[in-house]
Write a protein that holds these residues in place. Structure first.
Motif, PDB file in Angstrom:
ATOM      1  N   MET A   1       0.843  -1.191   0.000  1.00 22.57           N
ATOM      2  CA  MET A   1       0.000   0.000   0.000  1.00 22.57           C
ATOM      3  C   MET A   1       0.880   1.243   0.000  1.00 22.57           C
ATOM      4  SD  MET A   1      -2.893   1.031   2.807  1.00 22.57           S
ATOM      5  CE  MET A   1      -3.894   2.499   2.605  1.00 22.57           C
ATOM      6  N   GLU A   2       0.476   2.255  -0.767  1.00 18.30           N
ATOM      7  CA  GLU A   2       1.209   3.509  -0.827  1.00 18.30           C
ATOM      8  C   GLU A   2       0.236   4.678  -0.770  1.00 18.30           C
ATOM      9  OE1 GLU A   2       3.675   3.671  -4.256  1.00 18.30           O
ATOM     10  OE2 GLU A   2       4.940   1.977  -3.660  1.00 18.30           O
ATOM     11  N   PHE A   3       0.617   5.717  -0.040  1.00 17.96           N
ATOM     12  CA  PHE A   3      -0.155   6.958  -0.058  1.00 17.96           C
ATOM     13  C   PHE A   3       0.745   8.111   0.378  1.00 17.96           C
ATOM     14  CE2 PHE A   3      -1.023   5.014   4.115  1.00 17.96           C
ATOM     15  CZ  PHE A   3      -0.719   6.053   4.992  1.00 17.96           C
ATOM     16  N   SER A   4       0.298   9.322   0.114  1.00 17.22           N
ATOM     17  CA  SER A   4       1.061  10.507   0.488  1.00 17.22           C
ATOM     18  C   SER A   4       0.114  11.623   0.901  1.00 17.22           C
ATOM     19  CB  SER A   4       1.958  10.969  -0.668  1.00 17.22           C
ATOM     20  OG  SER A   4       1.177  11.265  -1.816  1.00 17.22           O
ATOM     21  N   SER A   5       0.609  12.533   1.739  1.00 13.52           N
ATOM     22  CA  SER A   5      -0.172  13.677   2.185  1.00 13.52           C
ATOM     23  C   SER A   5       0.808  14.654   2.833  1.00 13.52           C
ATOM     24  CB  SER A   5      -1.270  13.245   3.168  1.00 13.52           C
ATOM     25  OG  SER A   5      -2.080  14.344   3.533  1.00 13.52           O
ATOM     26  N   PHE A   6       0.337  15.439   3.805  1.00 16.05           N
ATOM     27  CA  PHE A   6       1.262  16.308   4.523  1.00 16.05           C
ATOM     28  C   PHE A   6       0.788  16.527   5.951  1.00 16.05           C
ATOM     29  CE2 PHE A   6      -1.874  19.261   2.904  1.00 16.05           C
ATOM     30  CZ  PHE A   6      -1.968  20.280   3.859  1.00 16.05           C
ATOM     31  N   PHE A   7       1.744  16.868   6.809  1.00 16.32           N
ATOM     32  CA  PHE A   7       1.464  17.227   8.201  1.00 16.32           C
ATOM     33  C   PHE A   7       1.479  18.749   8.289  1.00 16.32           C
ATOM     34  CE2 PHE A   7       3.830  13.102   8.744  1.00 16.32           C
ATOM     35  CZ  PHE A   7       2.699  12.347   9.028  1.00 16.32           C
ATOM     36  N   PRO A   8       0.349  19.379   8.610  1.00 12.97           N
ATOM     37  CA  PRO A   8       0.274  20.841   8.568  1.00 12.97           C
ATOM     38  C   PRO A   8       0.945  21.517   9.763  1.00 12.97           C
ATOM     39  CG  PRO A   8      -1.814  19.928   9.285  1.00 12.97           C
ATOM     40  CD  PRO A   8      -0.941  18.753   8.931  1.00 12.97           C
ATOM     41  N   ALA A   9       1.680  22.583   9.465  1.00 14.10           N
ATOM     42  CA  ALA A   9       2.234  23.438  10.515  1.00 14.10           C
ATOM     43  C   ALA A   9       1.340  24.650  10.732  1.00 14.10           C
ATOM     44  CB  ALA A   9       3.639  23.894  10.134  1.00 14.10           C
ATOM     45  N   GLN A  10       0.422  24.893   9.785  1.00 13.41           N
ATOM     46  CA  GLN A  10      -0.521  26.007   9.846  1.00 13.41           C
ATOM     47  C   GLN A  10      -1.912  25.472  10.201  1.00 13.41           C
ATOM     48  OE1 GLN A  10       1.024  28.991   9.220  1.00 13.41           O
ATOM     49  NE2 GLN A  10       2.883  27.785   8.823  1.00 13.41           N
ATOM     50  N   ASP A  11      -2.794  26.387  10.560  1.00  9.65           N
ATOM     51  CA  ASP A  11      -4.187  26.022  10.809  1.00  9.65           C
ATOM     52  C   ASP A  11      -4.957  26.087   9.503  1.00  9.65           C
ATOM     53  OD1 ASP A  11      -3.877  25.628  13.550  1.00  9.65           O
ATOM     54  OD2 ASP A  11      -4.186  27.758  13.990  1.00  9.65           O
ATOM     55  N   TYR A  12      -5.413  24.917   9.025  1.00 10.07           N
ATOM     56  CA  TYR A  12      -6.217  24.847   7.813  1.00 10.07           C
ATOM     57  C   TYR A  12      -7.617  24.373   8.184  1.00 10.07           C
ATOM     58  CZ  TYR A  12      -1.689  24.989   5.399  1.00 10.07           C
ATOM     59  OH  TYR A  12      -0.447  25.339   4.938  1.00 10.07           O
ATOM     60  N   SER A  13      -8.613  24.940   7.526  1.00  7.89           N
ATOM     61  CA  SER A  13      -9.997  24.596   7.846  1.00  7.89           C
ATOM     62  C   SER A  13     -10.328  23.149   7.500  1.00  7.89           C
ATOM     63  CB  SER A  13     -10.959  25.530   7.102  1.00  7.89           C
ATOM     64  OG  SER A  13     -10.783  25.415   5.693  1.00  7.89           O
ATOM     65  N   PHE A  14      -9.598  22.567   6.544  1.00  7.36           N
ATOM     66  CA  PHE A  14      -9.899  21.206   6.105  1.00  7.36           C
ATOM     67  C   PHE A  14      -9.140  20.143   6.891  1.00  7.36           C
ATOM     68  CE2 PHE A  14      -6.610  23.036   3.352  1.00  7.36           C
ATOM     69  CZ  PHE A  14      -5.561  22.165   3.574  1.00  7.36           C
TER      70      PHE A  14
END
Length: 248
Positions: A79-92
């Motif tokens: 299984m493979e996937f990618s995304s990000f860990f936010p350092a900012q406040d995002y509504s989503f």
């Protein structure tokens, strides 16, 4: 001009990721990776993921018949996937910890020499896995940490021990061995598969493959084993009718 188009491309990619995240959130899709050193509930669900299931079928050429397809046994899913860990406040994004807190937790899981477990809500995916590759980077001066994760199924060998890991909820991996095992030589499987079957549960997992291959070579060299032959496998040899066919 090239910088302008490059900026447009990055913005387009970001928009696609955000839309994927919003769709995942609407569908209640939450990714969770848990292991011996903690767990990570990904604050920004990946826009997509891919699961690969190999089945190890093999094409064998038989004289007078030509190529035939030998059905294999199921391999290990990946299984493979990618995304990000936010350092900012995002509504989503879900409420999140600092990006490198997640990074360090995943690295500890990968280095613990124990399996983890990936679960995706809204799907039937709940799988023990090993972390095969974990890559991360910063790319847009926001402090957000982008990552890609590659996982491989971890298969438990029955019977399992009764001791359960409190974090993963999974039982220990043990191998059953028996002093003597009988198998019947039939034509339903390829000779190498039959040799492997004769070795199962009679020795450690580490030695089973080596002994099965050695037995297979001995079969080929001797000209084969008659169908219906009853084999008796012990820790020392494979026998038939009291005669040793192959010694370890």
């Amino acid at each position: 001009m090239s910088d302008f188009f490059s900026s447009i491309g990055k913005a387009s990619n970001m928009l696609s990721s955000i839309m994927g995240v919003l769709n995942s959130a609407e569908n209640g899709c939450v990714f969770t990776l848990s292991g011996a050193n903690g767990s990570v509930e990904f604050p920004v669900s990946p826009a997509d993921f891919e699961v690969t299931n190999p089945y190890n079928n093999e094409t064998v050429n038989i004289y007078s018949l030509g190529d035939i397809n030998m059905m294999g046994r199921r391999g290990l899913a990946t299984m493979e996937f990618s995304s990000f860990f936010p350092a900012q406040d995002y509504s989503f994004a879900q409420p999140a910890e600092a990006p490198y807190t997640y990074v360090n937790t995943i690295k500890k899981m990968a280095e613990s020499r124990q399996p983890a477990k990936i679960s995706i809500s809204g799907t039937d995916i709940s799988l023990p896995v090993t972390i095969e590759n974990f890559a991360f980077k910063e790319q847009d001066s926001t402090g957000d940490v982008y990552f890609s994760l590659s996982l491989k199924e971890y298969r438990y060998i029955t019977p399992t021990s009764e001791q359960t890991n409190q974090t993963t909820g999974m039982k220990g991996r043990t191998a059953e061995t028996v002093k003597e095992k009988k198998t019947v030589w039939t034509k339903a499987m390829h000779a190498l598969d039959k040799a492997q079957k004769a070795m199962q549960k009679t020795t450690s997992i580490v030695n089973q493959g080596k002994r099965a291959l050695g037995f297979y070579r001995a079969i080929v060299k001797s000209g084969g084993i008659p169908l219906g032959t009853v084999l008796t496998t012990t820790a020392e040899a494979v026998k038939s009718g009291g005669k040793s066919l192959y010694r370890f």
